[in-house]
Design a protein around this motif. Structure first.
Motif, mmCIF file in Angstrom:
data_model
loop_
_atom_site.group_PDB
_atom_site.id
_atom_site.type_symbol
_atom_site.label_atom_id
_atom_site.label_comp_id
_atom_site.label_asym_id
_atom_site.label_seq_id
_atom_site.Cartn_x
_atom_site.Cartn_y
_atom_site.Cartn_z
ATOM 1 N N ARG A 46 -8.874 -3.016 -4.119
ATOM 2 C CA ARG A 46 -7.771 -3.943 -3.862
ATOM 3 C C ARG A 46 -8.293 -5.194 -3.148
ATOM 4 O O ARG A 46 -8.030 -6.322 -3.578
ATOM 5 C CB ARG A 46 -6.723 -3.227 -3.017
ATOM 6 C CG ARG A 46 -5.609 -4.100 -2.451
ATOM 7 C CD ARG A 46 -4.811 -3.300 -1.415
ATOM 8 N NE ARG A 46 -3.749 -4.068 -0.807
ATOM 9 C CZ ARG A 46 -2.493 -4.059 -1.182
ATOM 10 N NH1 ARG A 46 -2.122 -3.315 -2.211
ATOM 11 N NH2 ARG A 46 -1.575 -4.774 -0.551
ATOM 12 N N VAL A 66 0.865 -1.180 0.000
ATOM 13 C CA VAL A 66 0.000 0.000 0.000
ATOM 14 C C VAL A 66 0.904 1.233 0.000
ATOM 15 O O VAL A 66 1.801 1.355 0.839
ATOM 16 C CB VAL A 66 -0.921 0.018 1.231
ATOM 17 C CG1 VAL A 66 -1.739 1.297 1.265
ATOM 18 C CG2 VAL A 66 -1.826 -1.207 1.222
ATOM 19 N N ARG A 86 -9.337 2.953 -3.725
ATOM 20 C CA ARG A 86 -8.327 2.022 -4.221
ATOM 21 C C ARG A 86 -8.177 0.834 -3.274
ATOM 22 O O ARG A 86 -8.054 -0.316 -3.701
ATOM 23 C CB ARG A 86 -6.985 2.726 -4.426
ATOM 24 C CG ARG A 86 -6.993 3.777 -5.528
ATOM 25 C CD ARG A 86 -5.611 4.005 -6.115
ATOM 26 N NE ARG A 86 -4.637 4.474 -5.149
ATOM 27 C CZ ARG A 86 -4.453 5.749 -4.818
ATOM 28 N NH1 ARG A 86 -5.218 6.692 -5.376
ATOM 29 N NH2 ARG A 86 -3.520 6.093 -3.962
ATOM 30 N N ALA A 87 -8.197 1.103 -1.991
ATOM 31 C CA ALA A 87 -8.087 0.019 -1.009
ATOM 32 C C ALA A 87 -9.286 -0.918 -1.082
ATOM 33 O O ALA A 87 -9.152 -2.145 -0.951
ATOM 34 C CB ALA A 87 -7.960 0.607 0.394
ATOM 35 N N GLN A 88 -10.472 -0.349 -1.297
ATOM 36 C CA GLN A 88 -11.688 -1.164 -1.412
ATOM 37 C C GLN A 88 -11.597 -2.092 -2.623
ATOM 38 O O GLN A 88 -11.915 -3.289 -2.534
ATOM 39 C CB GLN A 88 -12.896 -0.250 -1.531
ATOM 40 C CG GLN A 88 -14.218 -0.972 -1.757
ATOM 41 C CD GLN A 88 -15.359 0.017 -1.997
ATOM 42 O OE1 GLN A 88 -15.361 1.137 -1.477
ATOM 43 N NE2 GLN A 88 -16.311 -0.401 -2.802
#
Length: 371
Positions: free
Chosen positions: A336, A186, A332-334
């Motif tokens: 990912r 990340v 973006r994390a979601q």
């Protein structure tokens, strides 16, 4: 090799000597077939694909069986040449099917007319469908192969539907990628690095992506891949476009690369195809690594819960999606997390690849339920 799965003589057919997603899937099947004790040959034209074949595989030379990027009068000449090549290749396929009693696995739509001209033994030929039949030409080519290929295996439901409508008996076997894999770290950085990876040809939408990125200065763009023979003018036009004021200094052309290594350097992958795709393999590779994906909304393995989906051939929509994703680390994390879960659940190659080969050659090797 189990008692109920005797060794087979398998011939995989590729219409081009290039090596893109469909050929990558084929090479995985080749490796698996060899591990099961089958004799494997690959019929393909000269090109990068030949160098990727395992040492245990015999290459059967054939001419190019498809069109590339020719236009106008050159395209008419290329079509005439292609028809002659189909006839030449048919002689090869006839010998493989009738004399050698081999099973033929057609890995590309454009090889179907040559196989049909060969008049292979009944039941000896199966078509691995990587394309969504979206154009009149594709439908005509598929119809030409109908009399020789009664059975097909499609890599997605989206690819299977139009083939069923033509009267083929179709099963679906999802594509897969290696799993588990270590995710990319990340990171927050500026500029955000966006990439597109695959063969460089107009229908892949590189020009749409350039138009979109031109209005998003906080993005650096990398273009990985090489042009098919005949598509070099399109690549030249992309290079020229990238030198204009609103893109100058922000676009890099990488040429041929190792996909997984390159994807690890990107924050966002774009699949910008302007024509439907059955299931871009690079999208699954990106998802497995935790790289966020923006894709046109007709891909067979792209859904709204695992990627930002946009209409095809729409630079404004693509621009908005890129800007949104570049500005929103939480999104973006979601994506990912969702992408990695999707790959683990549906596209683990250790399960999908055996099922695909089983359906192609009619074997009964066990695979995990759900694949």
């Amino acid at each position: 090799m189990s008692a109920d799965s005797p060794a087979r003589d398998l011939v995989f057919v590729a219409h081009s000597g290039q090596a893109s997603g469909a050929e990558k899937v084929m090479l995985g099947l080749v490796d698996l077939a060899l591990s099961r004790g089958h004799r494997v040959r690959v019929a393909c034209p000269d090109g990068p694909l030949s160098a990727l074949l395992p040492a245990a595989v015999e290459r059967v030379p054939i001419p190019e069986l498809g069109l590339t990027g020719q236009r106008g009068g050159r395209r008419l000449l290329a079509a005439t040449t292609m028809a002659r090549h189909w006839v030449r290749a048919a002689r090869v396929f006839r010998a493989l099917s009738r004399r050698d009693r081999a099973q033929i696995i057609v890995n590309s739509t454009m090889a179907l007319p040559a196989v049909a001209l060969a008049r292979p033994r009944r039941g000896s030929t199966v078509w691995l469908v990587h394309d969504i039949l979206a154009s009149r030409r594709q439908v005509l080519v598929a119809k030409a192969g109908r009399r020789a290929v009664g059975r097909a295996v499609a890599v997605s439901e989206r690819a299977a539907d139009p083939v069923r409508q033509l009267g083929f008996d179709v099963r679906v076997a999802r594509q897969g990628v290696p799993w588990p894999v270590e995710p990319v770290p990340v990171r927050e950085r500026a500029p955000v690095v966006v990439g597109i990876l695959g063969v460089i040809t107009e229908w892949k939408g590189h020009h749409v992506l350039l138009d979109a990125v031109a209005q998003v200065p906080e993005i650096a763009l990398e273009i990985a891949g090489a042009a098919h023979p005949g598509d070099e003018p399109y690549l030249d036009a992309l290079r020229e476009r990238s030198q204009r004021t609103n893109l100058a200094g922000r676009v890099r052309f990488l040429g041929r690369v190792d996909a997984m290594t390159t994807l690890r350097d990107w924050d966002i992958l774009v699949s910008a195809s302007v024509l439907p795709e059955a299931g871009p393999l690079v999208v699954l590779e990106a998802m497995s690594l935790g790289v966020a994906v923006v894709a046109t909304d007709h891909g067979g393995n792209v859904t709204a819960d695992t990627a930002l989906c946009v209409p095809a051939d729409d630079p404004s929509a693509l621009r908005a999606a890129l800007r949104r994703l570049a500005d929103d680390p939480a999104l973006r994390a979601q994506l990912r997390a969702a992408g990695r879960t999707h790959v683990a659940t549906h596209h683990d190659r250790s399960h999908t690849e055996p099922r695909m080969l089983n359906l192609l050659v009619g074997e009964a090797h066990p695979v995990r339920f759900g694949y």
